[in-house]
Design an enzyme around this catalytic site. Sequence first.
Site, short mmCIF file in Angstrom:
data_model
loop_
_atom_site.label_atom_id
_atom_site.label_comp_id
_atom_site.label_asym_id
_atom_site.label_seq_id
_atom_site.Cartn_x
_atom_site.Cartn_y
_atom_site.Cartn_z
CD1 TRP A 125 28.67 30.73 34.33
CD2 TRP A 125 26.54 29.95 33.76
NE1 TRP A 125 27.56 31.51 34.94
CE2 TRP A 125 26.40 31.19 34.61
CE3 TRP A 125 25.34 29.39 33.33
CZ2 TRP A 125 25.18 31.68 34.94
CZ3 TRP A 125 24.07 29.92 33.79
CH2 TRP A 125 23.95 30.93 34.54
CG HIS A 176 26.73 27.60 41.76
ND1 HIS A 176 28.05 27.51 41.75
CD2 HIS A 176 26.18 28.72 41.37
CE1 HIS A 176 28.47 28.87 41.52
NE2 HIS A 176 27.29 29.45 41.39
CG ASP A 200 29.08 24.51 41.42
OD1 ASP A 200 29.27 24.25 40.31
OD2 ASP A 200 29.32 25.38 42.14
CG ASP A 224 28.22 32.99 41.49
OD1 ASP A 224 28.39 31.87 40.84
OD2 ASP A 224 27.81 34.25 41.23
CD1 TRP A 225 29.64 36.55 39.15
CD2 TRP A 225 31.02 38.10 39.94
NE1 TRP A 225 30.33 37.03 37.94
CE2 TRP A 225 31.38 37.81 38.55
CE3 TRP A 225 31.77 39.07 40.63
CZ2 TRP A 225 32.39 38.47 37.80
CZ3 TRP A 225 32.87 39.90 39.83
CH2 TRP A 225 33.22 39.40 38.48
#
Length: 301
Positions: A163, A278, A249, A123-124
């Site tokens: 999202w 995810h 995901d 993710d980030w």
Amino acid sequence: MKTVRTPDERFENLPDFPYQPNYIDDISGYEGLRVHYVDEGPSDAEHVYLCLPGEPTWAYLFRKMMSVFLADGGRVVAPDWLGFGRSDKPVDDDVYGFHFHRDMMVEFIKRLDLRNITLVVQDWGGVLGLTLPHDMPERFSRLIIMNTALATGVKPSDGFIAWRDYVATNPDLAVGKLMKRSNPHLTDEEEAAYDAPFPDIAYKAGVRRFPAMVMTDPGMEGVETSKKALKFWREEWSGQSFMAIGAQDPVLGTDVMMRMHSVIRNCPEPLVLEQAGHFVQEWGDVVASAALESFKTAPAS
């Protein structure tokens, strides 16, 4: 800069997370802001696993990977981004920008003088973390990448737009419930551990801001840095890599990750986890064990 600090008692009795907190508040350029990190294993370990979480999680997400890395003799360093976990949380949404976070992590790595790093991202953690090695390639030797991407200003998927809009209309996002919906196997205690950093809406500026920060337009902050990173991974990366994909995901699933696979020079075939979503780290023991086996049996690029 006005900040809030989550009370320590919120983090008592975390399941499967016996690690003591570490704090530094003298990172160059961020003096006075307290950053939390897990730092476990031998200080002179051959491999340092730098585990970077994403939205809206913290170091706790890596608990199932940490135990595998530590059992193999590694050192695990898992920092929380400012705004998340046990780190200080600026309350002004405008503080949160790509380089505010990236530059902090660059200085964090220098401050701890981390070397021979295995970068572990999702993710980030990847949107930011994948842009670190091209500025300090001598510090990085391996990569473990899970559902993430380099954001270079291209139009996002419908899933991501949905999202981003959802977070924008839910500024007091129920983080624990979100994690439970994504990972139904979580216990109530694990759900509470993901809620722990956020007593109320005043602590959630980072949670609100990160989806809006993803570079979906070529003029957004961080695009040029990410393009440099893309070139590095495609043309210059010479370390070992391992990719795991959570196939369930809806935003950063198999299609996105296979595009990332084509970018990372000499990346072997990914491990596809058909039941994982995810937050691939919730299958972290499987991923970490497979990554270590891959690193030990395959030569560097």
